[in-house]
Design a protein around this motif. Structure first.
Motif, PDB file in Angstrom:
ATOM      1  N   VAL A   1       5.629  24.009  -3.397  1.00  0.00           N
ATOM      2  CA  VAL A   1       6.702  23.476  -4.240  1.00  0.00           C
ATOM      3  C   VAL A   1       7.739  22.846  -3.603  1.00  0.00           C
ATOM      4  N   GLY A   2       8.239  21.877  -3.833  1.00  0.00           N
ATOM      5  CA  GLY A   2       9.329  20.900  -2.841  1.00  0.00           C
ATOM      6  C   GLY A   2       8.610  20.096  -2.129  1.00  0.00           C
ATOM      7  N   SER A   3       8.968  19.661  -0.959  1.00  0.00           N
ATOM      8  CA  SER A   3       8.699  18.543  -0.271  1.00  0.00           C
ATOM      9  C   SER A   3       7.444  18.965   0.512  1.00  0.00           C
ATOM     10  N   PHE A   4       6.354  17.904   0.584  1.00  0.00           N
ATOM     11  CA  PHE A   4       5.306  18.264   1.381  1.00  0.00           C
ATOM     12  C   PHE A   4       4.738  16.848   1.986  1.00  0.00           C
ATOM     13  N   TYR A   5       3.870  16.967   3.068  1.00  0.00           N
ATOM     14  CA  TYR A   5       3.274  16.011   3.485  1.00  0.00           C
ATOM     15  C   TYR A   5       1.519  15.646   3.011  1.00  0.00           C
ATOM     16  N   GLU A   6       1.086  14.707   2.922  1.00  0.00           N
ATOM     17  CA  GLU A   6      -0.230  14.968   2.591  1.00  0.00           C
ATOM     18  C   GLU A   6      -1.094  13.562   2.873  1.00  0.00           C
ATOM     19  N   GLN A   7      -2.269  13.596   3.191  1.00  0.00           N
ATOM     20  CA  GLN A   7      -3.185  12.479   3.627  1.00  0.00           C
ATOM     21  C   GLN A   7      -4.453  12.551   2.826  1.00  0.00           C
ATOM     22  N   PHE A   8      -4.827  11.548   2.267  1.00  0.00           N
ATOM     23  CA  PHE A   8      -6.409  11.790   1.634  1.00  0.00           C
ATOM     24  C   PHE A   8      -7.110  10.794   2.577  1.00  0.00           C
ATOM     25  N   GLY A   9      -8.284  11.458   2.988  1.00  0.00           N
ATOM     26  CA  GLY A   9      -9.191  10.461   3.771  1.00  0.00           C
ATOM     27  C   GLY A   9      -8.398   9.755   5.116  1.00  0.00           C
ATOM     28  N   SER A  10      -8.744   8.582   5.285  1.00  0.00           N
ATOM     29  CA  SER A  10      -7.784   8.065   6.342  1.00  0.00           C
ATOM     30  C   SER A  10      -6.683   7.660   5.988  1.00  0.00           C
ATOM     31  N   GLY A  11      -6.288   7.535   4.625  1.00  0.00           N
ATOM     32  CA  GLY A  11      -4.973   7.584   4.479  1.00  0.00           C
ATOM     33  C   GLY A  11      -4.634   5.875   3.643  1.00  0.00           C
ATOM     34  N   MET A  12      -5.897   5.488   3.343  1.00  0.00           N
ATOM     35  CA  MET A  12      -5.715   4.282   2.465  1.00  0.00           C
ATOM     36  C   MET A  12      -5.081   3.908   1.327  1.00  0.00           C
ATOM     37  N   ILE A  13      -5.352   4.987   0.423  1.00  0.00           N
ATOM     38  CA  ILE A  13      -4.737   5.033  -0.681  1.00  0.00           C
ATOM     39  C   ILE A  13      -3.608   6.095  -0.612  1.00  0.00           C
ATOM     40  N   LEU A  14      -3.437   7.090   0.162  1.00  0.00           N
ATOM     41  CA  LEU A  14      -2.417   8.135   0.076  1.00  0.00           C
ATOM     42  C   LEU A  14      -2.135   8.588   1.474  1.00  0.00           C
ATOM     43  N   ARG A  15      -0.828   8.185   2.074  1.00  0.00           N
ATOM     44  CA  ARG A  15      -0.772   8.971   3.310  1.00  0.00           C
ATOM     45  C   ARG A  15       0.890   9.190   3.115  1.00  0.00           C
ATOM     46  N   SER A  16       1.199  10.509   3.360  1.00  0.00           N
ATOM     47  CA  SER A  16       2.762  10.613   3.471  1.00  0.00           C
ATOM     48  C   SER A  16       2.921  11.644   4.690  1.00  0.00           C
TER      49      SER A  16
ATOM     50  N   ASP B   1       7.110   2.098  -5.674  1.00  0.00           N
ATOM     51  CA  ASP B   1       7.802   1.509  -6.393  1.00  0.00           C
ATOM     52  C   ASP B   1       7.780   0.303  -6.274  1.00  0.00           C
ATOM     53  N   ARG B   2       7.177  -0.553  -7.338  1.00  0.00           N
ATOM     54  CA  ARG B   2       6.640  -1.903  -7.071  1.00  0.00           C
ATOM     55  C   ARG B   2       7.634  -2.851  -6.485  1.00  0.00           C
ATOM     56  N   THR B   3       8.912  -2.523  -6.641  1.00  0.00           N
ATOM     57  CA  THR B   3       9.933  -3.492  -6.194  1.00  0.00           C
ATOM     58  C   THR B   3      10.344  -2.965  -4.544  1.00  0.00           C
ATOM     59  N   ALA B   4       9.659  -2.084  -4.161  1.00  0.00           N
ATOM     60  CA  ALA B   4      10.210  -1.661  -2.643  1.00  0.00           C
ATOM     61  C   ALA B   4       9.810  -2.616  -1.772  1.00  0.00           C
ATOM     62  N   PHE B   5      10.752  -2.883  -0.628  1.00  0.00           N
ATOM     63  CA  PHE B   5      10.461  -3.700   0.216  1.00  0.00           C
ATOM     64  C   PHE B   5      10.763  -2.931   1.774  1.00  0.00           C
ATOM     65  N   GLY B   6      10.334  -3.796   2.866  1.00  0.00           N
ATOM     66  CA  GLY B   6      10.609  -3.078   4.198  1.00  0.00           C
ATOM     67  C   GLY B   6       9.846  -2.030   4.186  1.00  0.00           C
ATOM     68  N   ASN B   7      10.081  -1.214   5.609  1.00  0.00           N
ATOM     69  CA  ASN B   7       9.165   0.018   5.322  1.00  0.00           C
ATOM     70  C   ASN B   7       9.459   1.134   4.924  1.00  0.00           C
ATOM     71  N   ASN B   8       9.366   1.025   3.427  1.00  0.00           N
ATOM     72  CA  ASN B   8       9.870   2.058   2.659  1.00  0.00           C
ATOM     73  C   ASN B   8       8.975   2.267   1.304  1.00  0.00           C
ATOM     74  N   LEU B   9       8.555   3.547   1.037  1.00  0.00           N
ATOM     75  CA  LEU B   9       7.807   4.094   0.061  1.00  0.00           C
ATOM     76  C   LEU B   9       6.717   3.568   0.033  1.00  0.00           C
ATOM     77  N   ASN B  10       5.876   3.546   1.334  1.00  0.00           N
ATOM     78  CA  ASN B  10       4.689   3.048   1.424  1.00  0.00           C
ATOM     79  C   ASN B  10       3.639   4.325   0.996  1.00  0.00           C
ATOM     80  N   MET B  11       2.675   4.116   0.112  1.00  0.00           N
ATOM     81  CA  MET B  11       1.924   5.146   0.144  1.00  0.00           C
ATOM     82  C   MET B  11       0.432   4.981   0.671  1.00  0.00           C
ATOM     83  N   SER B  12       0.162   3.644   0.588  1.00  0.00           N
ATOM     84  CA  SER B  12      -0.995   3.361   1.549  1.00  0.00           C
ATOM     85  C   SER B  12      -0.526   3.367   3.062  1.00  0.00           C
ATOM     86  N   PHE B  13      -1.649   3.760   3.763  1.00  0.00           N
ATOM     87  CA  PHE B  13      -1.405   3.498   5.287  1.00  0.00           C
ATOM     88  C   PHE B  13      -2.622   2.687   5.622  1.00  0.00           C
TER      89      PHE B  13
END
Lengths: 174, 333
Positions: free
Chosen positions: B120-135, B296-308
């Motif tokens: 509960v709270g903050s966590f880091y996660e990666q699915f597979g090689s991170g193509m759709i999710l890597r935090s 966030d669809r409006t994110a820019f720069g190196n920010n809020l990337n879900m895909s690695f």
């Protein structure tokens, strides 16, 4: 002034200081899932060496000092094992880009370590590792008794000395 | 930080003091299991800047900049909790200036009971090689996209690993607008089938799904509010031979990084490697089309990337080429 600043530059650049205040503390490994090079999930609880001390070393394919350290230890690893029965887990924090290259690199160097992957740095974070290389010495019960950050030639002797101290029941040194 | 690397000649105009102090204090007397175990570390990076008009170095009116992190972790038996205090006053050059500030953005509590693990709270996660999710966190590169919410990990059978979470993604000292849901499963065939346990050939199969909900407040476009992405992966191991393949697909996701086009995204990642005593070979191939996926669809720069989707296939030693995640256009390469 210029020379003074040059001196500051020389002294100050990458001046890294480690204060370790834990020579007599013991902590268990936090539970984290890792993978071996055969894709098997390995829990930190499974890291054991039949009741004998073992070493955990964090490294990565892009980390030059780590490779230097592991290469240096590899030269003496057979002797270390004969004399102390130690086992070394070399845990790579390479991400998905480089993790397929970990096995080829390790065997290319002829390392005999147990290589494990910590792809998203979960164990690195749980053990408060900021920078690699970071070496942990664990006792036969799997508890951390000593750790060291960074590598300069000669650090492997300190590690081996402490390993022998641990077996002999003597206090560990930094 | 490009100017960092253009220091040439006999005169050094720019002085860095990179002073990192790591203090570790793990305090637990031997044998005292009642109190649990506290561990932590502290790191500060300070840089002092001098202007150099010859190489066009940026002016730093503050003269000195400092980043600091303090981690504290507590474990007792199966329970764990911890927090990280961060301070960017002001952020070092090369870090996103949006980091400016101080606060505790990472805090968690977790419990492991046998095959079940809850955070509960903050966590880091990666699915597979991170193509759709890597935090993940890479503080030297100024990157941290921790998720905050609830995560469950469960192993119903030996060889089956399931993960699921709901959360929001960190964006500097706030959170991204999008609500992120994700699930991942992995099957290790050799663990499930007893006859395969000692086989030389090992097979792992995995699948993952991630969805982002973000309300459509655009006055002009009709934007998809729920954007889903899925990926399937397979790894094969045979002696020193390893093969990994992953395919990912994302439904249409108009965003500021793809100029609001409605084309679905696709990604393929293949690697093969061979390792034997004294020899190692590794090959990898990748195809990415419109796979940039953000919280966030409006994110820019190196920010809020879900895909690695690292631009380079290699992870480098030096910071400049490692920090540029989006060297190439992530929409097509």
């Amino acid at each position: 002034m210029r020379y003074f600043l040059l001196l500051v530059f020389c002294v100050g650049i990458f001046y890294t200081k480690n204060i370790n205040a834990q020579s007599h503390t013991i902590s268990p490994l936090p539970p984290v899932a890792l993978k071996d090079l055969q894709g098997k999930t390995i829990n930190t609880g499974d890291l054991m060496n039949e009741g004998k001390p073992f070493i955990i070393d964090f490294w990565a394919t892009w980390c030059k000092p780590c490779i230097l350290e592991l290469n240096t230890i590899a030269e003496n690893y057979e002797d270390w094992q004969k004399e102390t029965g130690v086992k070394i887990y070399a845990i790579s924090i390479d991400d998905a880009r480089n993790s397929p290259k970990v096995g080829p690199l390790a065997s290319g160097k002829g390392w005999e370590y147990e290589i494990l992957l910590d792809e998203n740095s979960d164990l690195k974070r749980a053990l408060n590792v900021n920078n690699i290389p970071h070496t942990f010495l664990l006792n036969g019960k799997g508890e951390i008794v000593w750790q060291h950050n960074s590598y300069t030639p000669g650090d492997e002797d300190l590690l081996y000395e402490n390993l022998k101290n641990l077996i002999a029941g003597k206090p560990l040194t930094h | 930080m490009r100017w960092m690397f253009s220091i040439k000649g006999s005169l050094i105009f720019i002085f860095f003091i990179f002073n990192s102090v790591l203090i570790k204090a793990q305090d637990k007397p031997e044998g005292n299991k009642e109190l649990g175990n506290i561990s932590g570390n502290f790191q500060t990076d300070f840089q002092y800047y001098r202007t150099d008009t010859l190489i066009g170095a940026p002016k730093v009116p503050e003269k000195g900049l400092l980043n600091g992190w303090l981690n504290l972790n507590y474990t007792r038996g199966n329970f764990r909790m911890g927090a990280r205090y961060e301070s960017y006053l002001n952020p070092l050059l090369g870090f996103d200036p949006r980091f400016e500030g101080t606060g505790i953005m990472y805090k968690y509590a977790g419990y492991t009971q046998g095959d079940l693990d809850i955070t509960v709270g903050s966590f880091y996660e990666q699915f597979g090689s991170g193509m759709i999710l890597r935090s993940y966190e890479e503080r030297q590169l100024g990157f941290d996209n921790a998720l905050e919410g609830i995560r469950l990990k469960y192993r119903p059978l030996k060889g089956i690993y399931l993960k699921g979470f709901v959360g929001k993604m960190r964006s500097f000292f706030t959170f991204g607008t999008g609500l992120i849901r994700g699930a991942d499963g992995e099957i290790q065939i050799n663990e499930i089938v007893p006859a395969w346990a000692e086989k030389k050939l090992r097979i792992n199969l995995g699948g993952s799904f991630v969805s982002r909900y973000q309300a459509d407040e655009d006055p002009v476009y009709k934007l998809p509010e729920n954007v889903a992405a899925g990926a399937g992966r397979m790894s094969l191991y045979y002696g020193g031979l390893t093969f990994y393949g992953e395919y990912a697909y994302k439904v249409n996701d108009p965003s500021s990084t793809n100029n609001f086009i409605y084309r679905p995204g696709e990604g393929t990642f293949l690697t093969a490697s061979y390792a034997a005593k004294g020899i190692g070979i590794s090959l990898s191939a990748k195809r990415i089309v419109n796979m940039d996926f953000r919280a966030d669809r409006t994110a820019f720069g190196n920010n809020l990337n879900m895909s690695f989707l690292p631009a380079l296939t290699r992870q480098h030693t030096y910071r400049l080429i490692t920090s540029i995640r989006m060297l190439l256009n992530p929409t097509e390469k």
